[in-house]
Motif scaffolding. Sequence first.
Motif, PDB file in Angstrom:
ATOM      1  N   UNK A 222       0.784  -1.221   0.000  1.00  0.00           N
ATOM      2  CA  UNK A 222       0.000   0.000   0.000  1.00  0.00           C
ATOM      3  C   UNK A 222       0.816   1.272   0.000  1.00  0.00           C
ATOM      4  N   UNK A 223       2.068   1.223  -0.444  1.00  0.00           N
ATOM      5  CA  UNK A 223       2.971   2.372  -0.338  1.00  0.00           C
ATOM      6  C   UNK A 223       3.554   2.729  -1.702  1.00  0.00           C
ATOM      7  N   UNK A 224       3.603   4.018  -1.993  1.00  0.00           N
ATOM      8  CA  UNK A 224       4.348   4.537  -3.137  1.00  0.00           C
ATOM      9  C   UNK A 224       5.234   5.662  -2.636  1.00  0.00           C
ATOM     10  N   UNK A 225       6.544   5.554  -2.868  1.00  0.00           N
ATOM     11  CA  UNK A 225       7.441   6.636  -2.513  1.00  0.00           C
ATOM     12  C   UNK A 225       7.131   7.891  -3.307  1.00  0.00           C
ATOM     13  N   UNK A 226       7.728   9.003  -2.916  1.00  0.00           N
ATOM     14  CA  UNK A 226       7.391  10.298  -3.493  1.00  0.00           C
ATOM     15  C   UNK A 226       7.589  10.316  -5.009  1.00  0.00           C
ATOM     16  N   UNK A 227       8.733   9.866  -5.481  1.00  0.00           N
ATOM     17  CA  UNK A 227       8.994   9.909  -6.923  1.00  0.00           C
ATOM     18  C   UNK A 227       8.103   8.916  -7.661  1.00  0.00           C
ATOM     19  N   UNK A 228       7.941   7.712  -7.123  1.00  0.00           N
ATOM     20  CA  UNK A 228       7.083   6.716  -7.766  1.00  0.00           C
ATOM     21  C   UNK A 228       5.646   7.215  -7.858  1.00  0.00           C
ATOM     22  N   UNK A 229       5.182   7.889  -6.819  1.00  0.00           N
ATOM     23  CA  UNK A 229       3.829   8.437  -6.832  1.00  0.00           C
ATOM     24  C   UNK A 229       3.681   9.483  -7.922  1.00  0.00           C
ATOM     25  N   UNK A 230       4.665  10.378  -8.026  1.00  0.00           N
ATOM     26  CA  UNK A 230       4.608  11.422  -9.052  1.00  0.00           C
ATOM     27  C   UNK A 230       4.663  10.815 -10.445  1.00  0.00           C
ATOM     28  N   UNK A 231       5.500   9.801 -10.631  1.00  0.00           N
ATOM     29  CA  UNK A 231       5.589   9.133 -11.936  1.00  0.00           C
ATOM     30  C   UNK A 231       4.265   8.485 -12.320  1.00  0.00           C
ATOM     31  N   UNK A 232       3.523   7.989 -11.327  1.00  0.00           N
ATOM     32  CA  UNK A 232       2.245   7.327 -11.611  1.00  0.00           C
ATOM     33  C   UNK A 232       1.179   8.314 -12.060  1.00  0.00           C
ATOM     34  N   UNK A 233       1.290   9.562 -11.608  1.00  0.00           N
ATOM     35  CA  UNK A 233       0.225  10.542 -11.847  1.00  0.00           C
ATOM     36  C   UNK A 233       0.540  11.482 -13.003  1.00  0.00           C
ATOM     37  N   UNK A 234       1.809  11.882 -13.134  1.00  0.00           N
ATOM     38  CA  UNK A 234       2.170  12.949 -14.069  1.00  0.00           C
ATOM     39  C   UNK A 234       3.153  12.453 -15.137  1.00  0.00           C
ATOM     40  N   UNK A 235       3.145  13.095 -16.317  1.00  0.00           N
ATOM     41  CA  UNK A 235       4.232  12.850 -17.266  1.00  0.00           C
ATOM     42  C   UNK A 235       5.548  13.263 -16.624  1.00  0.00           C
ATOM     43  N   UNK A 236       6.643  12.605 -17.030  1.00  0.00           N
ATOM     44  CA  UNK A 236       7.935  12.836 -16.388  1.00  0.00           C
ATOM     45  C   UNK A 236       8.824  13.709 -17.263  1.00  0.00           C
ATOM     46  N   UNK A 237       9.460  14.678 -16.645  1.00  0.00           N
ATOM     47  CA  UNK A 237      10.485  15.502 -17.287  1.00  0.00           C
ATOM     48  C   UNK A 237      11.811  15.175 -16.587  1.00  0.00           C
ATOM     49  N   UNK A 238      12.724  14.540 -17.298  1.00  0.00           N
ATOM     50  CA  UNK A 238      14.031  14.222 -16.733  1.00  0.00           C
ATOM     51  C   UNK A 238      14.931  15.442 -16.869  1.00  0.00           C
ATOM     52  N   UNK A 239      15.515  15.847 -15.760  1.00  0.00           N
ATOM     53  CA  UNK A 239      16.278  17.095 -15.699  1.00  0.00           C
ATOM     54  C   UNK A 239      17.769  16.870 -15.909  1.00  0.00           C
ATOM     55  N   UNK A 240      18.396  17.840 -16.503  1.00  0.00           N
ATOM     56  CA  UNK A 240      19.854  17.897 -16.469  1.00  0.00           C
ATOM     57  C   UNK A 240      20.274  18.404 -15.089  1.00  0.00           C
ATOM     58  N   UNK A 241      21.541  18.287 -14.777  1.00  0.00           N
ATOM     59  CA  UNK A 241      22.017  18.795 -13.487  1.00  0.00           C
ATOM     60  C   UNK A 241      21.776  20.293 -13.355  1.00  0.00           C
ATOM     61  N   UNK A 242      21.997  21.021 -14.443  1.00  0.00           N
ATOM     62  CA  UNK A 242      21.786  22.470 -14.400  1.00  0.00           C
ATOM     63  C   UNK A 242      20.310  22.806 -14.184  1.00  0.00           C
ATOM     64  N   UNK A 243      19.438  22.067 -14.853  1.00  0.00           N
ATOM     65  CA  UNK A 243      17.996  22.315 -14.683  1.00  0.00           C
ATOM     66  C   UNK A 243      17.548  21.990 -13.264  1.00  0.00           C
ATOM     67  N   UNK A 244      18.040  20.907 -12.715  1.00  0.00           N
ATOM     68  CA  UNK A 244      17.674  20.543 -11.341  1.00  0.00           C
ATOM     69  C   UNK A 244      18.139  21.617 -10.369  1.00  0.00           C
ATOM     70  N   UNK A 245      19.340  22.125 -10.597  1.00  0.00           N
ATOM     71  CA  UNK A 245      19.865  23.185  -9.720  1.00  0.00           C
ATOM     72  C   UNK A 245      19.018  24.454  -9.850  1.00  0.00           C
ATOM     73  N   UNK A 246      18.646  24.804 -11.071  1.00  0.00           N
ATOM     74  CA  UNK A 246      17.837  26.013 -11.293  1.00  0.00           C
ATOM     75  C   UNK A 246      16.487  25.895 -10.598  1.00  0.00           C
ATOM     76  N   UNK A 247      15.818  24.754 -10.750  1.00  0.00           N
ATOM     77  CA  UNK A 247      14.521  24.576 -10.102  1.00  0.00           C
ATOM     78  C   UNK A 247      14.648  24.617  -8.585  1.00  0.00           C
ATOM     79  N   UNK A 248      15.760  24.097  -8.085  1.00  0.00           N
ATOM     80  CA  UNK A 248      15.979  24.135  -6.645  1.00  0.00           C
ATOM     81  C   UNK A 248      16.035  25.549  -6.100  1.00  0.00           C
TER      82      UNK A 248
END
Length: 304
Positions: free
Chosen positions: A235-261
């Motif tokens: 009965x458990x979905x981790x945070x990323x797995x839950x998001x992957x189940x609900x939303x389309x996925x955008x894989x980030x580059x390191x620079x993009x991940x840093x910018x969003x942070x």
Amino acid sequence: MSRRPDADVPPGLLLVDKPGGLTSHDVVARARRVLSVRRVGHAGTLDPMATGLLVLGVGAATRMLGHVGGHDKTYAATIRLGQSTVTDDREGEVLTTASAAHLDEAAVAAALAAQTGPLLQVPSSVSAVKVAGRRSYDRVRAGEEVVLEPRAVTVHRLDVHRVTRPTPDLVDVDVTVTCSAGTYVRAIARDAGAALGVGGHLTALRRTASGPFAVADAAPVEEAGRALAGGGTAGVLGLTAAARAVFPVRVLTDDEARALGYGRRIPATGAPGLHAAVDGGDRLVALVEDAGDTARVAVGFPPA
């Protein structure tokens, strides 16, 4: 029991198989006790009479509940024709009784077919709909007269599985309903019964699916809570797995991940709606959505 910091429990979704007799808030309270944390919420209320899938968010996953709860739902239900009740389900006082002995299966099927497609549906006055900041059912219990406005809903599909007669004057109909969020299945029973001139209400309701989640993957709340705290899977979905189940996925580059942070924008995804922005380590960084030629953070998930 002493509470531990929410950070000690990994964020995620609990897929709970709610038993009858509990409110959605009762289930949330049980999850809080099992996990010894406060930050727990649910996506989409189930009436106390109802059983089945209730999606809970724990920790940072509560930030996505408002987006998770808006998906289509599927229910298994039993509609009783021949009686109306004050709550439109079996828990309310019987208001009217009229014999349904004359109804054949074709008439029943036609009345239920009329409850499909786009509808303007009036919720039961004994519902969780808020009126001027207070739940409708609280106002009714306080003796107020409540008339709710119709709301636009869509019943995508209503399948009749079985028609039985528990007494000569009553007809029970087992159905499966797939509908938009915000649809009241007990209102379908009420309105079909009214159209047939005999009244109707719901005697059983079980949510079997909500968006991509199914009750087959759910567990009792105590079991799911222990699994989340202990690294289990029931009965458990981790945070990323839950998001992957609900939303389309955008894989980030390191620079993009840093910018969003830092709350900055990144190039647009090129598709409408929310996307789960996941970094190279499969960590959910944010839910993002396009705004012109860039994508902005709609919900952020900073590192723990």
